[in-house]
Design an enzyme around this catalytic site. Structure first.
Site, PDB file in Angstrom:
ATOM      1  CE  LYS A 122      -7.016  -1.287   2.679  1.00  0.00           C
ATOM      2  NZ  LYS A 122      -5.649  -1.733   3.018  1.00  0.00           N
TER       3      LYS A 122
ATOM      4  CG  ASP B 168      -1.992  -1.068   1.182  1.00  0.00           C
ATOM      5  OD1 ASP B 168      -1.786  -2.079   0.469  1.00  0.00           O
ATOM      6  OD2 ASP B 168      -3.034  -0.897   1.848  1.00  0.00           O
TER       7      ASP B 168
ATOM      8  CE  LYS C 211      -5.240   1.924   2.520  1.00  0.00           C
ATOM      9  NZ  LYS C 211      -4.126   1.207   3.154  1.00  0.00           N
TER      10      LYS C 211
END
Lengths: 504, 302
Positions: free
Chosen positions: B238, B139, B202
């Site tokens: 996400k 991430d 995300k």
């Protein structure tokens, strides 16, 4: 640029399988369905029969007709069919109430009663919403979040004006009119009643109001509320019937003002019959609104606006955005997105909280929609309908749009009053204005652009009573609503709406 | 010139209307999910969680406990394990060994999380190291300062470089929407990230408020849909941070279902970055099964 393999990750994820805690992990085919979520009708009371509401009492009449639930064709109740004699009774009661009580009350007292109506409606909001959906076929989420709250808001709003009229029209002399006759349509029964009753009462008039043939129930519920609020007898008289009942109201000499919402055809009849009399009149008639999407619009939100504009209440909306004018450069994108969106609409039981598209209001309306859609196909327009199953009973029509439409096609010119959109294109703002105004109607329009200057330029040239920018179908009691040309005249809502119920 | 970020931005209209987005998100969030479909939604949501601990005080003991919970959240075979455990790079080895033999992935925040304010070379080094520790998913954060200065090419190139450093690991690109502020920016950043090589986009690090919201997620889902229509490639989504209740989680599922369709309703394409959410899902699951709420004492705090 190199792209990754399509969804390459999933193979990798599943490759790791010798798990000690392997369980019914991931669903084989992705997906998940909403379960049925019907609004409860246990608390709903619908009498088997409704008499006329005249002079504060239930009044029997000779003839009754049935009202059905358009979603399943089941009979809901027997409804009184007011004869000309019944109309006279109602008008006389209203006239007497005007003379003896309502016009003599202080404005503050009038406000008190209107506030009471609003508050009792709030208490019964859920019941009203469920009945509205059962009688008219509209999705419960719409009657719960739009029809009923807006109707209540109108009563609150005009209750507030009742003792402040001299501030609305400073320096002017005015008085109430007397008995007003009001005729409302079937698409938003209770809301249209509120639009009409609230300002009439606030200005000191008394009312004879007739509901539409297919949707009389919530008005009789309103009659119960008016009784409960202790409104003096005869101030509001609620009747039901068909065209001849309406004609009797229009032609009664004691009725000093007519407020009508409905078709342009009937509006013309009303104008003919009151010609030469001193009756005041406001008409809110049909529409064929242009919803104009520019290439610099926020497209995803514009697509929502298109859907909301034409499929809200199954398109039974006089200000529905039934003509989509889309700039040629983004036509394909918009149509692709619109198709996708149509497939996510949930059509079905109006009482299910997740239903987006309910039932068509009546067999007659369904026939009219079907006829016009067939004409579109015959005239060579390209039809699109999503794949969805229609319930076997009741009146249903799939959300539909046509591409390849010209201004000269019937579907682009006539008001369909159903979930049917005509997609037309334009190249320049000038052409958009020309096409938008090229109609006998002029009720509403929508303009979508991220450019403020363009929006202001457009709103000054599009001839429509209401124009929404980057949104659609927004209503507020403080904002006047009404049309140009054959969409009628007079305004409802706001200070402008008060003016129509006063003599100056 | 094919690598130019401007090519990608030209492909898409980047205008977003704030009021329209909020209205649509709130209408989707008011879907009524009851009975069996609620039960199914809870199971689905559990299987999509990136169970997260990102604290300075994280220790091997804490991470190991979290991993146990990730594999088997509750003594009930109907409840799946979560999708991944999300930890700092130093905890990756611990997590990897604790999750050995399970389907749960190890995700790790690299690239000078959460600010991203360090040289690219250090970031790619960090990513490589983290992957070598066994992270399945990285991430990363974008350089918001550069983005807000209009230096889109920098942001694009950085994501590409990190993607390269990832090797086989899966890349999630954190936009930190709370710092981008406008929906126009969120849409623009989403498009840049997808063209540059993100496997997932995300919302947030969880360290900045506001973190994930429904409207911001909707804007990103719509960008994913447009990218898919243009290229045929499915990018995952996400939302992370601030998703605490079952009701929130179900609203997100409704958003995904009605924006991208059922095919996105899989942990391969949708994740929920959360820590406290899991227990609320378990509690609601029990309630749905038994008809009674159980005390929070019956659910473990790992």
């Amino acid at each position: 640029m190199t792209f990754r393999e399509k969804n390459g990750y999933s193979t990798k994820l599943n490759g790791n399988s010798a798990a000690s805690h392997q369980r019914s992990l991931k669903p084989k085919k992705p997906g998940w369905e909403y379960a049925e979520s019907p609004e409860s009708k246990d608390h709903i009371i619908i009498n088997s029969k409704y008499d006329l509401f005249i002079n504060g009492k239930a009044v029997k009449t000779g003839k009754y007709f049935s009202t059905v639930n358009p979603a399943n064709e089941e009979k809901l109740s027997e409804i009184a069919y007011a004869s000309a004699g019944d109309v006279d009774k109602a008008v006389n009661a209203a006239e007497k109430a005007y003379r003896n009580t309502w016009s003599r009350l202080s404005p503050k007292e009038r406000a008190k009663y209107i506030f009471r109506i609003a508050r009792i409606m709030q208490e019964k909001a859920r019941e009203l919403a469920v009945i509205e959906s059962m009688d008219g076929g509209k999705p419960i989420k719409e009657s719960k979040s739009v029809d009923i709250p807006l109707a209540i808001a109108h009563f609150f709003y005009y209750a507030g004006w009742a003792d402040k009229l001299k501030f609305a029209f400073p320096g002017r002399q005015f008085s109430s009119i007397g008995v007003v006759g009001q005729i409302i349509p079937w698409n938003f029964p209770l809301l249209m009643a509120a639009w009409k009753i609230a300002p009439a009462l606030a200005c000191g008039n008394t009312v004879v109001i007739k509901s539409a043939e297919t949707t009389p129930l919530t008005l009789y519920k309103l009659a119960e509320i008016i009784q409960e609020a202790g409104v003096p007898d005869g101030v509001v008289n609620i009747i039901s019937g068909a065209g001849d009942t309406g004609a009797a109201i229009v032609n009664n000499p004691k009725v000093k003002k007519i407020a009508f919402t409905g078709s342009t055809e009937v509006g013309k009849l009303i104008m003919r019959s009151i010609a030469g009399t001193d009756k005041k009149v406001t008409l809110e008639l049909g529409g064929k609104a242009a919803n104009i999407i520019f290439e610099d619009a926020p497209i995803d939100q514009a697509v929502e606006g298109i859907v909301n504009g034409i499929y809200f209440n199954q398109g039974h909306v006089c200000c529905a955005g039934s003509r989509l004018l889309v700039q040629e450069s983004i036509k394909n994108t918009v149509i692709k997105k619109l198709k996708y969106r149509l497939n996510s609409l949930r059509l079905g039981d109006p009482l299910d909280k997740n239903t987006d598209i309910g039932a068509i209001n009546s067999r007659q309306q369904l026939d009219k929609i079907t006829e016009l859609v067939e004409s579109g196909i015959e005239e060579g327009c390209t039809i699109y309908q999503p794949e969805c199953k229609l319930p076997s009973k009741g009146y249903w029509f799939k959300p539909t749009f046509f591409t390849n439409v010209a201004q000269s096609n019937r579907i682009a010119g006539e008001e369909i009053f159903g979930p049917v959109l005509s997609v037309l294109t334009f190249r320049t703002p000038k052409e958009a204005i020309e096409k938008a105004n090229n109609t006998q109607y002029g009720l509403s329009a929508g303009i979508w652009s991220d450019k403020g200057s363009k929006i202001f330029k457009m709103v000054n040239q599009v001839k429509a009573g209401v124009i929404w920018a980057n949104t659609y179908n927004k209503f507020n009691p403080a904002s006047p609503f009404g049309g140009y040309k054959e969409s009628g005249f007079g305004r409802e809502g706001g200070i402008q709406g008060l003016k129509e119920y006063l003599n100056f | 010139m094919n690598n130019s970020v401007f090519n990608s931005l030209e492909t898409f209209n980047i205008n977003v209307d704030e009021i329209g987005v909020k209205e649509r998100a709130s209408s989707l969030a008011s879907r009524s999910i009851k009975k069996n479909s609620k039960l199914e939604a809870i199971k689905l949501a559990v299987s999509m969680i990136d169970l997260t601990t990102l604290e300075g005080k994280d220790s091997e003991g804490k991470v190991t406990a979290l991993c146990r919970k990730a594999i088997r959240p509750i003594e009930d075979n109907d409840i799946p394990g979560v999708a991944a455990v999300c930890v700092y790079p130093n905890m990756v080895k611990t997590a990897k060994s604790a999750l050995q033999g399970s389907n749960v992935k190890v995700a790790s925040v690299a690239t000078s999380f959460p600010s991203g304010q360090s040289p690219l070379k250090l970031k790619t080094e960090e990513v490589k190291k983290t992957v070598s520790y066994g992270a399945d998913e990285i991430d990363m954060v974008i350089s918001r300062g550069e983005f807000l200065e209009g230096n889109y090419q920098f942001v694009f190139d950085e994501i590409r470089a990190v993607k390269e450093a990832c090797g086989d690991a899966h890349l999630k690109v954190i936009l930190e929407t709370g710092e981008l502020e406008t929906f126009d920016n969120v849409r623009k950043a989403s498009i840049i990230a997808m063209f540059a090589g993100a496997d997932f986009i995300k919302t947030s690090t969880g360290k900045v408020q506001p973190a994930a919201t429904l409207p911001v997620t909707l804007v990103m889902l719509e960008a994913i849909r447009d990218y898919y229509n243009e290229t045929g490639i499915k990018i995952g989504m996400k939302p992370a941070g601030g998703i605490r209740t079952t009701k929130d989680a179900i609203s997100y599922l409704c958003l995904v279902k009605e924006t991208l369709g059922d095919k996105w309703l899989t942990p391969d394409l949708f994740r929920l970055g959360a820590s406290t959410l899991l227990n609320d899902l378990l509690m609601q699951y029990k309630k749905q099964k038994t008809g009674f709420y159980q005390s929070a004492d019956y659910f473990t705090n790992d």
